[in-house]
Design a protein around this motif. Structure first.
Motif, PDB file in Angstrom:
ATOM      1  N   THR A  16       0.917  -1.330  -0.476  1.00 35.31           N
ATOM      2  CA  THR A  16       0.228   0.040  -0.052  1.00 35.31           C
ATOM      3  C   THR A  16       0.875   1.014   0.374  1.00 35.31           C
ATOM      4  O   THR A  16       1.392   0.869   0.681  1.00 35.31           O
ATOM      5  CB  THR A  16      -0.779   0.386   1.163  1.00 35.31           C
ATOM      6  N   ALA A 114      -7.499   1.367  -0.998  1.00 34.57           N
ATOM      7  CA  ALA A 114      -6.141   1.883  -1.276  1.00 34.57           C
ATOM      8  C   ALA A 114      -5.712   1.368  -2.376  1.00 34.57           C
ATOM      9  O   ALA A 114      -5.774   0.598  -3.059  1.00 34.57           O
ATOM     10  CB  ALA A 114      -5.439   0.278   0.044  1.00 34.57           C
ATOM     11  N   GLU A 116      -2.080   0.148  -4.362  1.00 42.17           N
ATOM     12  CA  GLU A 116      -1.374  -0.439  -3.883  1.00 42.17           C
ATOM     13  C   GLU A 116      -0.578  -1.617  -4.942  1.00 42.17           C
ATOM     14  O   GLU A 116      -1.301  -0.845  -6.852  1.00 42.17           O
ATOM     15  CB  GLU A 116      -2.072  -2.316  -3.582  1.00 42.17           C
TER      16      GLU A 116
END
Length: 120
Positions: A16, A114, A116
């Motif tokens: 992340t 998130a 990533e």
């Protein structure tokens, strides 16, 4: 078949790097990933909305790709380097004007909120 002869595909290690709210639509932001600056481009209107490329311009050596302009040349999504205006494919990182220049690319995804990036 003997299981020892079967190659096991290594799963990517997703890291992340920021949240969706940190991204700017149709623009770039820069994150730090394992000692390197990575430019993230968020194109919410595209089938693939996120791209991750090296922030370092191979021609000038400056960390400025994240400030480049997004466009399309011949159907290829590109970012124009701010100093010398060379165009790089957001998908492959290759330079359209000079095949000896390229940007490193990373797989990138949204996982909920998130953002990533896959470590290699």
């Amino acid at each position: 078949m003997n299981s020892s002869n079967v190659a096991v595909a290594q799963q990517p290690n997703w890291q992340t790097v920021c949240q969706r709210g940190d991204l700017v639509a149709d623009s770039g932001v820069v994150v730090w990933l394992d000692g390197e600056q990575v430019a993230l481009f968020y194109l919410p209107g595209q089938a693939q909305p996120l791209y991750a490329v090296a922030n370092r311009d191979p021609r000038s050596g400056a960390n400025i790709i994240g400030r480049g302009l997004i466009g399309s040349i011949g159907g290829e999504l590109t970012v124009a380097a701010p100093l010398y205006k060379q165009h790089f494919s957001l998908r492959s990182g290759r330079c359209l004007e000079d095949p000896q220049q390229a940007l490193r690319t990373w797989p990138v995804r949204l996982a909920g909120e998130a953002v990533e990036v896959a470590m290699r």
